[in-house]
Design a protein around this motif. Structure first.
Motif, short mmCIF file in Angstrom:
data_model
loop_
_atom_site.label_atom_id
_atom_site.label_comp_id
_atom_site.label_asym_id
_atom_site.label_seq_id
_atom_site.Cartn_x
_atom_site.Cartn_y
_atom_site.Cartn_z
N SER A 85 0.82 -1.20 0.00
CA SER A 85 0.00 0.00 0.00
C SER A 85 0.86 1.26 0.00
O SER A 85 0.33 2.37 -0.11
CB SER A 85 -0.95 -0.01 1.20
OG SER A 85 -1.90 -1.05 1.06
N ASN A 86 2.21 1.10 0.08
CA ASN A 86 3.06 2.28 -0.08
C ASN A 86 2.98 2.82 -1.50
O ASN A 86 3.47 3.91 -1.81
CB ASN A 86 4.51 2.00 0.35
CG ASN A 86 5.21 0.95 -0.49
OD1 ASN A 86 4.61 0.27 -1.31
ND2 ASN A 86 6.50 0.80 -0.26
N THR A 89 0.75 5.51 -0.19
CA THR A 89 1.21 6.32 0.94
C THR A 89 2.50 7.07 0.67
O THR A 89 2.67 8.20 1.13
CB THR A 89 1.38 5.44 2.20
OG1 THR A 89 2.30 4.37 1.92
CG2 THR A 89 0.05 4.85 2.65
N THR A 90 3.44 6.46 -0.05
CA THR A 90 4.73 7.11 -0.29
C THR A 90 4.59 8.43 -1.05
O THR A 90 5.14 9.45 -0.62
CB THR A 90 5.70 6.15 -1.00
OG1 THR A 90 6.04 5.09 -0.08
CG2 THR A 90 6.98 6.86 -1.42
N ALA A 93 2.97 11.01 1.32
CA ALA A 93 3.79 11.41 2.47
C ALA A 93 5.01 12.22 2.08
O ALA A 93 5.50 13.04 2.86
CB ALA A 93 4.21 10.18 3.26
N LYS A 150 5.41 7.03 8.03
CA LYS A 150 4.21 7.51 7.33
C LYS A 150 3.72 6.49 6.31
O LYS A 150 3.17 6.84 5.28
CB LYS A 150 4.47 8.87 6.67
CG LYS A 150 4.85 9.97 7.67
CD LYS A 150 5.04 11.30 6.99
CE LYS A 150 5.43 12.38 8.00
NZ LYS A 150 5.65 13.69 7.36
N GLN A 151 3.97 5.21 6.62
CA GLN A 151 3.51 4.11 5.78
C GLN A 151 2.44 3.33 6.55
O GLN A 151 1.94 3.78 7.57
CB GLN A 151 4.68 3.22 5.39
CG GLN A 151 5.82 3.94 4.70
CD GLN A 151 5.42 4.53 3.36
OE1 GLN A 151 4.75 3.88 2.56
NE2 GLN A 151 5.82 5.76 3.10
N GLU A 152 2.10 2.14 6.04
CA GLU A 152 0.99 1.38 6.60
C GLU A 152 1.09 1.17 8.10
O GLU A 152 0.13 1.39 8.84
CB GLU A 152 0.89 0.00 5.90
CG GLU A 152 0.71 0.06 4.42
CD GLU A 152 2.01 0.05 3.64
OE1 GLU A 152 1.95 -0.10 2.42
OE2 GLU A 152 3.09 0.22 4.25
N ILE A 155 0.46 4.35 9.97
CA ILE A 155 -0.96 4.74 9.83
C ILE A 155 -1.81 3.95 10.82
O ILE A 155 -2.67 4.50 11.51
CB ILE A 155 -1.45 4.48 8.39
CG1 ILE A 155 -0.81 5.48 7.42
CG2 ILE A 155 -2.97 4.60 8.31
CD1 ILE A 155 -1.09 5.16 5.97
N HIS A 308 -6.90 5.76 1.33
CA HIS A 308 -5.60 6.10 1.91
C HIS A 308 -5.41 7.61 2.06
O HIS A 308 -4.79 8.06 3.01
CB HIS A 308 -4.47 5.49 1.07
CG HIS A 308 -4.24 4.05 1.35
ND1 HIS A 308 -4.98 3.04 0.76
CD2 HIS A 308 -3.39 3.43 2.21
CE1 HIS A 308 -4.58 1.88 1.22
NE2 HIS A 308 -3.62 2.09 2.10
N ARG A 309 -5.95 8.37 1.12
CA ARG A 309 -5.84 9.83 1.26
C ARG A 309 -6.57 10.30 2.51
O ARG A 309 -6.09 11.18 3.24
CB ARG A 309 -6.40 10.53 0.01
CG ARG A 309 -6.17 12.04 0.03
CD ARG A 309 -6.47 12.67 -1.31
NE ARG A 309 -5.54 12.25 -2.35
CZ ARG A 309 -4.31 12.75 -2.50
NH1 ARG A 309 -3.88 13.70 -1.68
NH2 ARG A 309 -3.53 12.32 -3.47
N MET A 312 -4.42 9.16 5.57
CA MET A 312 -3.20 9.96 5.65
C MET A 312 -3.51 11.39 6.10
O MET A 312 -2.75 12.00 6.86
CB MET A 312 -2.50 9.98 4.29
CG MET A 312 -1.95 8.64 3.86
SD MET A 312 -0.43 8.17 4.71
CE MET A 312 0.75 9.25 3.88
#
Length: 323
Positions: A85-86, A89-90, A93, A150-152, A155, A308-309, A312
């Motif tokens: 899922s990065n 997220t990557t 972030a 700031k990854q899974e 979170i 994810h947005r 985050m």
């Protein structure tokens, strides 16, 4: 002329003409690394591809190094990447100029679970007991280890904090294998590792599984430890910790590849997923066995990006320059 046409060979479907680079945007020993190397082994064992598949770890920048390498290889059918899922997220972030739409989705291989783990020598028998101890100790007294920042894993940690009124010191490492080792060594108090990343230490009696971050228990009822199966682990909701999250394990190609080139890899991965080795791995790692390709996979990705947005944003992890 008709007779000659009848005897001419049909055009062969596309297949790789040189070694294929299999990019892992994460460190060695973690879930993505283990899955990629298993896929590599299955392809070799069952001779599913003539050319070799070469695994390369590119974990820099929370996976950005790996994803950008694939983005820059536009039109190259000899490069694929395994995603976590990065994928979402990557870029959010870090603001790195990348989006999953910069690649060609091939297939979702599975969805991965997350489990709250503690060292078996610690006194906490349930997630409720552990959360109560963290809360009683006050902010920033207990350490939660995870893969990346700031990854899974972080979170989930933030979501856990918000749901329970706790505050951990989050300690990032490069991969889930290292995270499990740190917990066994007593250097941190807990982790939210995937099942496959901690199963060896759990089986050995070094770690304790407190709850799974999902709405339902994992379906696997065969004993993994002397006393427990994956199904014996309660959901975090059952344990009074209302937090859930599952993670993508998928395969992508660069953008700009042809339909025939994409079809080759969809077919290849479909064959991988049908092998007994894959099915055994799915059960041992307690995966959600969802295989998906084509429009269904693209639709799932679009929905997951929105989710994810939201997560985050709530955690305050969106970079100022992120799109």
């Amino acid at each position: 002329m008709l007779a000659l046409a009848g005897t001419s060979p049909a055009l062969a479907a596309w297949e790789p003409t040189k070694p294929v680079e299999f990019v892992i945007p994460a460190g060695t020993g973690g879930g993505a690394d283990q899955m990629a190397r298993l896929i590599q082994g299955i392809i070799i064992k069952h001779k599913l591809m003539k050319e070799p598949l070469i695994v390369v770890n590119k974990s820099g920048g929370a996976g950005a190094e790996g994803f950008l390498a694939v983005k820059e290889a536009k039109g190259d059918p000899h490069k694929i990447v395994i995603s976590l899922s990065n994928l979402f997220t990557t870029p959010m972030a870090t603001g790195v100029p990348f989006n999953w739409k910069d690649m060609t989705p091939v297939a979702m291989m599975a969805l991965d679970q997350f489990v709250l783990w503690t060292n078996a020598e610690q006194p906490y028998k349930t997630a409720g007991e552990y959360v109560a101890a963290v809360k009683a100790a006050g902010p920033n007294k207990f350490k939660m280890a995870g893969t990346g920042s700031k990854q899974e894993d972080q979170i989930i940690t933030v979501a856990l904090e918000k749901a329970t009124g706790t505050k951990f010191i989050y300690v990032p490492f490069k991969g889930g294998g290292e995270v499990a080792v740190q917990l066994v060594g007593g250097h941190v108090n807990s982790t939210v590792n995937n099942p496959i990343e901690a199963v060896a230490q759990w089986r050995a009696g070094k770690l304790r599984a407190l709850c799974v971050f999902d709405d339902e228990r994992m379906p696997y009822k065969e004993k993994v430890t002397d006393t427990q199966s994956w199904n014996d682990i309660p959901t975090c909701k059952e344990a009074g910790v209302p937090t859930k999250y599952t993670m993508l394990r998928g395969i992508f190609m660069p953008a700009g590849v042809s339909k025939d080139q994409l079809a080759f890899y969809v077919d290849l991965l479909t064959k991988v997923a049908a092998t007994p080795e894959w099915k055994e791995y799915m059960e041992k790692g307690a995966f959600n066995q969802t295989f998906m390709s084509g429009d269904a996979f693209a639709k799932w990705l679009a929905t997951a990006e929105v989710t994810h947005r939201t997560l985050m944003t709530e955690a305050g992890f969106i970079a100022a320059n992120a799109k």
